[in-house]
Motif scaffolding. Structure first.
Motif, PDB file in Angstrom:
ATOM      1  N   THR A 127       0.829  -1.206   0.000  1.00 12.87           N
ATOM      2  CA  THR A 127       0.000   0.000   0.000  1.00 12.87           C
ATOM      3  C   THR A 127       0.861   1.254   0.000  1.00 12.87           C
ATOM      4  O   THR A 127       0.635   2.185  -0.777  1.00 12.87           O
ATOM      5  CB  THR A 127      -0.933   0.004   1.227  1.00 12.87           C
ATOM      6  OG1 THR A 127      -1.778  -1.142   1.168  1.00 12.87           O
ATOM      7  CG2 THR A 127      -1.781   1.266   1.255  1.00 12.87           C
ATOM      8  N   LEU A 131       0.269   1.621  -3.868  1.00 16.45           N
ATOM      9  CA  LEU A 131      -1.087   2.151  -3.957  1.00 16.45           C
ATOM     10  C   LEU A 131      -1.196   3.608  -3.536  1.00 16.45           C
ATOM     11  O   LEU A 131      -1.830   4.410  -4.222  1.00 16.45           O
ATOM     12  CB  LEU A 131      -2.038   1.290  -3.114  1.00 16.45           C
ATOM     13  CG  LEU A 131      -2.323  -0.112  -3.639  1.00 16.45           C
ATOM     14  CD1 LEU A 131      -3.274  -0.828  -2.706  1.00 16.45           C
ATOM     15  CD2 LEU A 131      -2.897  -0.072  -5.051  1.00 16.45           C
ATOM     16  N   GLN A 132      -0.602   3.970  -2.380  1.00 11.14           N
ATOM     17  CA  GLN A 132      -0.789   5.324  -1.869  1.00 11.14           C
ATOM     18  C   GLN A 132      -0.259   6.397  -2.804  1.00 11.14           C
ATOM     19  O   GLN A 132      -0.939   7.412  -3.042  1.00 11.14           O
ATOM     20  CB  GLN A 132      -0.151   5.454  -0.484  1.00 11.14           C
ATOM     21  CG  GLN A 132      -0.668   6.678   0.287  1.00 11.14           C
ATOM     22  CD  GLN A 132      -2.196   6.670   0.429  1.00 11.14           C
ATOM     23  OE1 GLN A 132      -2.764   5.702   0.890  1.00 11.14           O
ATOM     24  NE2 GLN A 132      -2.845   7.744   0.000  1.00 11.14           N
ATOM     25  N   ARG A 134      -0.140   6.304  -5.976  1.00 11.14           N
ATOM     26  CA  ARG A 134      -1.082   6.381  -7.088  1.00 11.14           C
ATOM     27  C   ARG A 134      -2.358   7.110  -6.667  1.00 11.14           C
ATOM     28  O   ARG A 134      -2.931   7.889  -7.434  1.00 11.14           O
ATOM     29  CB  ARG A 134      -1.422   4.980  -7.595  1.00 11.14           C
ATOM     30  CG  ARG A 134      -0.251   4.259  -8.244  1.00 11.14           C
ATOM     31  CD  ARG A 134      -0.652   2.917  -8.785  1.00 11.14           C
ATOM     32  NE  ARG A 134      -1.474   3.036  -9.977  1.00 11.14           N
ATOM     33  CZ  ARG A 134      -0.997   3.163 -11.210  1.00 11.14           C
ATOM     34  NH1 ARG A 134       0.293   3.194 -11.419  1.00 11.14           N
ATOM     35  NH2 ARG A 134      -1.807   3.266 -12.235  1.00 11.14           N
ATOM     36  N   LEU A 135      -2.815   6.842  -5.445  1.00  8.01           N
ATOM     37  CA  LEU A 135      -4.032   7.504  -4.967  1.00  8.01           C
ATOM     38  C   LEU A 135      -3.807   9.004  -4.799  1.00  8.01           C
ATOM     39  O   LEU A 135      -4.698   9.812  -5.079  1.00  8.01           O
ATOM     40  CB  LEU A 135      -4.478   6.876  -3.649  1.00  8.01           C
ATOM     41  CG  LEU A 135      -4.941   5.416  -3.726  1.00  8.01           C
ATOM     42  CD1 LEU A 135      -5.320   4.916  -2.341  1.00  8.01           C
ATOM     43  CD2 LEU A 135      -6.107   5.263  -4.694  1.00  8.01           C
ATOM     44  N   ASN A 136      -2.621   9.382  -4.321  1.00  7.89           N
ATOM     45  CA  ASN A 136      -2.313  10.803  -4.164  1.00  7.89           C
ATOM     46  C   ASN A 136      -2.324  11.509  -5.516  1.00  7.89           C
ATOM     47  O   ASN A 136      -2.856  12.614  -5.652  1.00  7.89           O
ATOM     48  CB  ASN A 136      -0.952  10.973  -3.489  1.00  7.89           C
ATOM     49  CG  ASN A 136      -0.955  10.510  -2.039  1.00  7.89           C
ATOM     50  OD1 ASN A 136      -2.013  10.380  -1.429  1.00  7.89           O
ATOM     51  ND2 ASN A 136       0.213  10.258  -1.496  1.00  7.89           N
ATOM     52  N   LEU A 138      -3.900  10.466  -8.128  1.00  8.55           N
ATOM     53  CA  LEU A 138      -5.261  10.390  -8.643  1.00  8.55           C
ATOM     54  C   LEU A 138      -6.119  11.545  -8.148  1.00  8.55           C
ATOM     55  O   LEU A 138      -6.916  12.111  -8.892  1.00  8.55           O
ATOM     56  CB  LEU A 138      -5.885   9.057  -8.229  1.00  8.55           C
ATOM     57  CG  LEU A 138      -7.311   8.775  -8.685  1.00  8.55           C
ATOM     58  CD1 LEU A 138      -7.395   8.847 -10.206  1.00  8.55           C
ATOM     59  CD2 LEU A 138      -7.746   7.399  -8.204  1.00  8.55           C
ATOM     60  N   SER A 158     -12.475  12.130  -4.427  1.00  8.33           N
ATOM     61  CA  SER A 158     -12.298  10.752  -3.956  1.00  8.33           C
ATOM     62  C   SER A 158     -13.220   9.773  -4.669  1.00  8.33           C
ATOM     63  O   SER A 158     -12.998   8.564  -4.626  1.00  8.33           O
ATOM     64  CB  SER A 158     -12.526  10.668  -2.445  1.00  8.33           C
ATOM     65  OG  SER A 158     -13.880  10.938  -2.130  1.00  8.33           O
ATOM     66  N   HIS A 161     -11.421   7.691  -7.151  1.00  4.26           N
ATOM     67  CA  HIS A 161     -10.748   6.552  -6.508  1.00  4.26           C
ATOM     68  C   HIS A 161     -11.718   5.415  -6.281  1.00  4.26           C
ATOM     69  O   HIS A 161     -11.409   4.244  -6.523  1.00  4.26           O
ATOM     70  CB  HIS A 161     -10.123   6.992  -5.179  1.00  4.26           C
ATOM     71  CG  HIS A 161      -9.851   5.862  -4.246  1.00  4.26           C
ATOM     72  ND1 HIS A 161     -10.628   5.610  -3.135  1.00  4.26           N
ATOM     73  CD2 HIS A 161      -8.927   4.870  -4.275  1.00  4.26           C
ATOM     74  CE1 HIS A 161     -10.181   4.528  -2.520  1.00  4.26           C
ATOM     75  NE2 HIS A 161      -9.154   4.062  -3.173  1.00  4.26           N
ATOM     76  N   ALA A 165     -11.362   1.697  -7.713  1.00  2.00           N
ATOM     77  CA  ALA A 165     -11.255   0.593  -6.756  1.00  2.00           C
ATOM     78  C   ALA A 165     -12.342  -0.447  -6.998  1.00  2.00           C
ATOM     79  O   ALA A 165     -12.087  -1.655  -6.952  1.00  2.00           O
ATOM     80  CB  ALA A 165     -11.356   1.137  -5.326  1.00  2.00           C
TER      81      ALA A 165
END
Length: 199
Positions: A127, A131-132, A134-136, A138, A158, A161, A165
């Motif tokens: 994560t 993952l993190q 990529r989420l930031n 995104l 969000s 995301h 997901a």
């Protein structure tokens, strides 16, 4: 003395490390993780698959968790890194769909998720390192789309995301079936249209 799993050119006993052995060990660990899961992977099995002595593996990684985390890092390719913030949602959808169409990548993600109870360190590392970031990125990409008027002004970034997901989860549930990049991309674009995205 080098820490377990740390990158070093010298083994704990002072002998030069063989990069070919390192690669063979990490490839073997990744293969076994995908084939058998974290619980079914052992350092002994990795050594046998890699064609090296068990001691050779232990000199580099003292614990299985350390070895598996190193194998996950070894598996990363440039297209698996965080999407640049300047990338558009359309580009992100295409790259995500292509990545999810790879059976090996889907199998790896399913194994990592399945290890969450017994091997939380493995999931945490995955994560934090993959993952993190990529989420930031995104969140920034989504905000840029909102600012550009491609998404309704009241859109919560969000939600992008959540869409990705949910699609990832849906694809992972189809692990026994062939999934093409076009199929994944079509699903993502349909979901985005439902929240008002304009390509």
């Amino acid at each position: 003395m080098a820490e377990p799993g740390a990158v070093s050119g010298v083994e704990r006993h002072g002998r030069p490390r063989d990069p070919e052995n390192d690669a063979a060990i990490l490839d073997a660990a990744l293969d076994l993780l995908i084939e058998r899961g974290a619980a079914g992977t052992s350092i002994e099995a990795v050594a046998q698959r890699a064609g090296v002595a068990k001691l050779t593996v232990y000199r580099r990684w003292r614990a299985k968790d350390d070895l598996l985390m190193a194998a996950l890092e070894h598996a990363r390719t440039p297209d698996m890194d965080a999407a640049p913030a300047r990338q558009s949602i359309d580009e992100l959808v295409s790259t995500t769909a292509e990545l999810l169409s790879r059976p090996r990548f889907r199998a790896l993600m399913a194994r990592v998720i399945g290890a969450s109870v017994d091997y939380p360190k493995l999931v945490t590392a995955y994560t934090e390192r993959y993952l993190q970031p990529r989420l930031n990125a995104l969140a920034q990409i989504a905000q840029q789309a909102i600012d550009a008027g491609r998404l309704p002004a009241d859109t919560d970034p969000s939600v992008i995301h959540d869409i990705l997901a949910s699609s990832i989860g849906s694809v992972l549930l189809q692990h026994g079936e062939d999934v093409t990049a076009a199929q994944v991309e079509r699903r993502l674009r349909t979901l985005l249209r439902h929240i008002g995205y304009r390509a």
